[in-house]
Design an enzyme around this catalytic site. Structure first.
Site: not given
Ligand code: GLU
Ligand code: ZN
Length: 283
Positions: A11, A239-242
């Site tokens: 994701n 975290a993903k996207r961060r």
């Protein structure tokens, strides 16, 4: 034979925290002459992006890892349904129609994963036809069935299973075949995973997984919940996207993946990133 696995959800792209997690799993298997598996956890319906599985494989290869890939979760839905049917037939699941907002408004406690479901729908019986339901585990009834349970974390030591702290967790989501708890527990057993390695953020989930193993007659592995990489600026986990470039970004920029893996193994992290607390008792 030690078998470990890395089980990313497609994701979002993988970041340094995932690289660290994959290295831990890979190295613990390799040191024991065991097997390291890759499992794609792709049942997160709307958020799942199948094309990311190929990116993940390229990332792991770039880090210099070797693995055997097992079936993705999307190929195992019948197994999840069969296990849920069995628990339902034993009277251990109940349907819940609550929305996220209702749960947030009615929760009396906050657990390790947010508001603890207060059991609103327990004992309510069947909802009106057509109303979407999630199926929750009646944890008190389940524990009464199994009796006290224990599990062992390689870093934190022996633990008394305390699944009630997460409340009556969802095992079958609304419009989804299974929740993470049910799917991951069944998969680890089916894949012969003997040492479950994952981040300390999932420590509490293991209490639930241990209960599911007892209910479903599954083998009990050992666990190794490793510390998380922390973004020093925010004090929170990567975290993903961060807050950090993805592994794919680094790979495409020509960075040396084997050198990055060596740095992570030596706990030499890029500026602004550190390893979270090592010691961990009773969380
Ligand atoms: N798919 C889960 C994640 O990406 C893996 C959890 C686990 O290792 O049990 O966080
Ligand atoms: Zn409910």
């Amino acid at each position: 034979m030690v078998t470990t696995r890395f089980a990313p959800s497609p994701n979002g792209s993988l970041h340094l925290g995932h690289a660290f997690a994959a290295l831990v799993a890979h190295d613990l298997a390799r040191e024991a002459g065991g097997r390291f598996l890759l499992r794609i956890e792709d049942i997160d319906g709307a958020r799942s992006r199948p094309e990311l599985a190929e990116e993940f494989r390229a990332d792991l290869a770039w880090l210099g890892l070797e693995w055997a890939e097992v079936a993705p979760q999307s190929a195992r839905l019948a197994d999840y349904a069969a296990a849920a049917d069995r628990l339902r037939a034993e009277g251990l699941l109940y349907p819940c129609t609550c929305t996220r907002a209702q749960i947030a408004a009615s929760a009396r406690e906050t657990g390790p994963e947010g508001p603890v479901y207060p059991g609103t729908c327990r004992g309510r019986g069947a909802p009106a036809p057509g109303v979407p339901v999630a199926w929750r585990l009646d944890v008190a009834a389940a524990l009464a069935r199994t009796g006290p349970l224990e599990w062992v974390d390689a870093l934190a030591g022996p633990q008394r299973a305390d699944p009630a702290r997460l409340g009556d967790v969802v095992l079958v989501r609304k419009n989804e075949p299974a929740s993470y708890h049910l799917a991951a527990t069944l998969d680890d057993a089916a894949d012969g995973v003997s040492l479950v390695t994952r981040g300390r953020d999932l420590f509490a989930a293991t209490h639930v997984h241990r209960l599911l193993q007892a209910l479903l007659g599954l083998p009990v592995p050992r666990w190794h919940h490793h510390p998380l990489l922390i973004d020093d600026a925010t004090g929170t986990k990567l975290a993903k996207r961060r807050n950090s470039p993805s592994l794919a970004d680094r790979r495409h920029a020509g960075e040396d993946g084997a050198a990055l893996a060596a740095a992570l193994r030596g706990h030499r992290f890029p500026a602004g990133i550190s390893l979270g607390q090592r010691l961990h008792r009773g969380t």
